[in-house]
Motif scaffolding. Structure first.
Motif, PDB file in Angstrom:
ATOM      1  N   PRO A   3      15.400  -5.680  46.465  1.00 52.75           N
ATOM      2  CA  PRO A   3      16.273  -6.932  46.897  1.00 52.75           C
ATOM      3  C   PRO A   3      17.192  -6.585  48.308  1.00 52.75           C
ATOM      4  O   PRO A   3      17.260  -7.853  49.316  1.00 52.75           O
ATOM      5  N   ARG A   4      17.468  -6.025  49.203  1.00 55.50           N
ATOM      6  CA  ARG A   4      18.173  -5.059  49.803  1.00 55.50           C
ATOM      7  C   ARG A   4      16.912  -4.525  50.975  1.00 55.50           C
ATOM      8  O   ARG A   4      17.391  -4.645  52.189  1.00 55.50           O
ATOM      9  N   THR A   5      15.841  -5.257  50.557  1.00 54.06           N
ATOM     10  CA  THR A   5      14.401  -4.907  52.009  1.00 54.06           C
ATOM     11  C   THR A   5      14.798  -5.445  53.039  1.00 54.06           C
ATOM     12  O   THR A   5      14.716  -6.200  53.354  1.00 54.06           O
ATOM     13  N   PRO A   6      14.746  -4.127  54.447  1.00 58.50           N
ATOM     14  CA  PRO A   6      15.015  -4.984  55.366  1.00 58.50           C
ATOM     15  C   PRO A   6      13.138  -4.912  56.073  1.00 58.50           C
ATOM     16  O   PRO A   6      13.006  -4.476  55.739  1.00 58.50           O
ATOM     17  N   ARG A   7      13.319  -5.806  57.261  1.00 56.72           N
ATOM     18  CA  ARG A   7      12.398  -5.656  58.106  1.00 56.72           C
ATOM     19  C   ARG A   7      11.944  -4.619  58.963  1.00 56.72           C
ATOM     20  O   ARG A   7      13.204  -4.471  59.550  1.00 56.72           O
ATOM     21  N   ILE A   8      11.270  -4.082  59.309  1.00 54.05           N
ATOM     22  CA  ILE A   8      10.951  -3.446  59.832  1.00 54.05           C
ATOM     23  C   ILE A   8      11.648  -4.052  62.272  1.00 54.05           C
ATOM     24  O   ILE A   8      11.363  -5.776  61.663  1.00 54.05           O
ATOM     25  N   GLU A   9      11.984  -3.472  61.937  1.00 55.38           N
ATOM     26  CA  GLU A   9      12.300  -4.141  63.831  1.00 55.38           C
ATOM     27  C   GLU A   9      11.611  -4.932  64.600  1.00 55.38           C
ATOM     28  O   GLU A   9      10.703  -4.056  65.101  1.00 55.38           O
ATOM     29  N   TRP A  52       3.980   2.195  63.809  1.00 52.93           N
ATOM     30  CA  TRP A  52       5.894   2.239  63.129  1.00 52.93           C
ATOM     31  C   TRP A  52       6.235   2.790  61.986  1.00 52.93           C
ATOM     32  O   TRP A  52       7.392   2.166  61.173  1.00 52.93           O
ATOM     33  N   GLY A  53       5.034   2.559  60.824  1.00 57.82           N
ATOM     34  CA  GLY A  53       4.976   3.080  59.766  1.00 57.82           C
ATOM     35  C   GLY A  53       4.674   4.188  59.538  1.00 57.82           C
ATOM     36  O   GLY A  53       5.167   5.276  60.371  1.00 57.82           O
ATOM     37  N   TYR A  54       3.915   4.801  58.116  1.00 60.44           N
ATOM     38  CA  TYR A  54       4.262   6.105  57.756  1.00 60.44           C
ATOM     39  C   TYR A  54       2.549   6.993  58.173  1.00 60.44           C
ATOM     40  O   TYR A  54       2.595   8.023  57.905  1.00 60.44           O
ATOM     41  N   GLY A  55       1.553   6.359  58.942  1.00 61.51           N
ATOM     42  CA  GLY A  55       0.884   7.110  59.018  1.00 61.51           C
ATOM     43  C   GLY A  55       0.973   7.378  60.863  1.00 61.51           C
ATOM     44  O   GLY A  55       1.996   6.317  60.757  1.00 61.51           O
ATOM     45  N   ASP A  56       0.570   8.048  61.499  1.00 66.00           N
ATOM     46  CA  ASP A  56       0.034   8.431  62.394  1.00 66.00           C
ATOM     47  C   ASP A  56      -1.204   7.908  63.057  1.00 66.00           C
ATOM     48  O   ASP A  56      -2.455   7.134  62.237  1.00 66.00           O
ATOM     49  N   GLU A  57      -1.414   8.342  64.156  1.00 66.05           N
ATOM     50  CA  GLU A  57      -2.363   7.479  64.901  1.00 66.05           C
ATOM     51  C   GLU A  57      -3.783   8.550  64.763  1.00 66.05           C
ATOM     52  O   GLU A  57      -5.059   7.668  64.854  1.00 66.05           O
ATOM     53  N   ALA A  58      -3.831   9.615  64.996  1.00 65.12           N
ATOM     54  CA  ALA A  58      -5.093  10.094  64.624  1.00 65.12           C
ATOM     55  C   ALA A  58      -5.418  10.192  62.589  1.00 65.12           C
ATOM     56  O   ALA A  58      -6.752  10.210  62.588  1.00 65.12           O
ATOM     57  N   GLU A  59      -5.119   9.768  61.741  1.00 66.94           N
ATOM     58  CA  GLU A  59      -4.987   9.243  60.130  1.00 66.94           C
ATOM     59  C   GLU A  59      -5.851   7.715  60.702  1.00 66.94           C
ATOM     60  O   GLU A  59      -6.620   7.115  60.285  1.00 66.94           O
ATOM     61  N   LEU A  60      -5.157   6.716  61.552  1.00 65.91           N
ATOM     62  CA  LEU A  60      -5.891   4.995  61.608  1.00 65.91           C
ATOM     63  C   LEU A  60      -7.064   5.052  62.796  1.00 65.91           C
ATOM     64  O   LEU A  60      -7.809   4.201  61.979  1.00 65.91           O
ATOM     65  N   THR A  61      -7.068   6.395  63.446  1.00 64.89           N
ATOM     66  CA  THR A  61      -7.946   6.236  64.140  1.00 64.89           C
ATOM     67  C   THR A  61      -9.354   6.607  63.699  1.00 64.89           C
ATOM     68  O   THR A  61     -10.802   6.201  63.428  1.00 64.89           O
ATOM     69  N   SER A  62      -9.361   7.612  62.659  1.00 65.79           N
ATOM     70  CA  SER A  62     -10.819   8.473  61.920  1.00 65.79           C
ATOM     71  C   SER A  62     -10.897   7.816  61.273  1.00 65.79           C
ATOM     72  O   SER A  62     -12.173   8.109  60.426  1.00 65.79           O
TER      73      SER A  62
END
Length: 222
Positions: free
Chosen positions: A86-92, A194-204
């Protein structure tokens, strides 16, 4: 108003800065079992996929029986739902970006988080009115992300009488599961850093493009 198409946004790590709540709740469960707390790598590993897929790995790593997984998930959810969800914050920086995108696109949340939890999280973010729908699996019934994305597209088709063309649809998320879903369904994709994956993971995985900070979504999509 909505001629530009539809955006489908992952929740944890994309809209919601939920990692601390998730990992704190899970560490409470691990501590109660008398076993090792999460490593930094494990914290990144568990956010995104369904826990039914990741919890057995955590147990194996600790020399524990995988049959404990369902009980761990149940106890985790009890702690997380009571104290953190119930207190989940937004990504800035994501708030005004989503508000602006909602003026040009139909927005939906597509998440591996159980849908009952996801709805509470979106309410905590103060974003409920910006989304056409929140799509997630039923508790204890993990669904491939591509099926969830397809469900969201069908929802929009049923609601509006027409299905957005895939070329005007984007799946936006921080893990390869989001990009994989877009590829399978045939939409475009934005991998966010800005989350939990990195550029290599997303690009591949084949992301159409990469966003480094939330404001990049405006320059990419508008």
């Amino acid at each position: 108003m909505h001629g530009r198409g539809a955006l489908f946004l992952d929740l944890d790590g994309t809209l919601a800065d939920s990692g601390v709540g998730i990992t704190t709740a899970l560490n409470e469960v691990l501590a109660a079992m008398g076993t090792d707390l999460l490593t930094e790598d494990e914290k990144r590993f568990i956010i995104g996929p369904a826990f039914q897929l990741t919890m057995p790995v955590l147990l194996r790593t600790r020399g524990l029986d995988e049959s404990l997984s369902d009980g761990m998930i149940t106890e985790y959810r009890r702690i997380y739902t009571a104290h953190h969800l119930p207190r989940t914050p937004r990504i800035e920086g994501i708030g005004h970006v989503i508000e602006e995108l909602a003026r040009h696109f139909l927005l939906s949340v597509v998440t591996a988080k159980p849908v009952n939890q996801a709805i509470i999280a979106v309410e905590a973010l103060g974003m409920t009115g910006l989304f056409e729908t929140v799509v997630g699996p039923q508790p204890d019934r993990p669904v491939p992300k591509a099926r969830l994305l397809e469900d969201a597209l069908v929802f929009l088709e049923n609601k509006n009488g027409t299905r957005p063309h895939n070329d005007a649809c984007w799946m936006i998320g921080d893990r390869h599961h989001d990009i994989d879903a877009a590829t399978e369904v045939g939409t475009k994709s934005v991998g966010v850093l800005w989350g939990y994956g990195d550029e290599a993971e997303l690009t591949s995985a084949g992301a159409t493009t990469i966003a480094t900070v939330p404001a990049d979504l405006l320059s990419i999509l508008l």
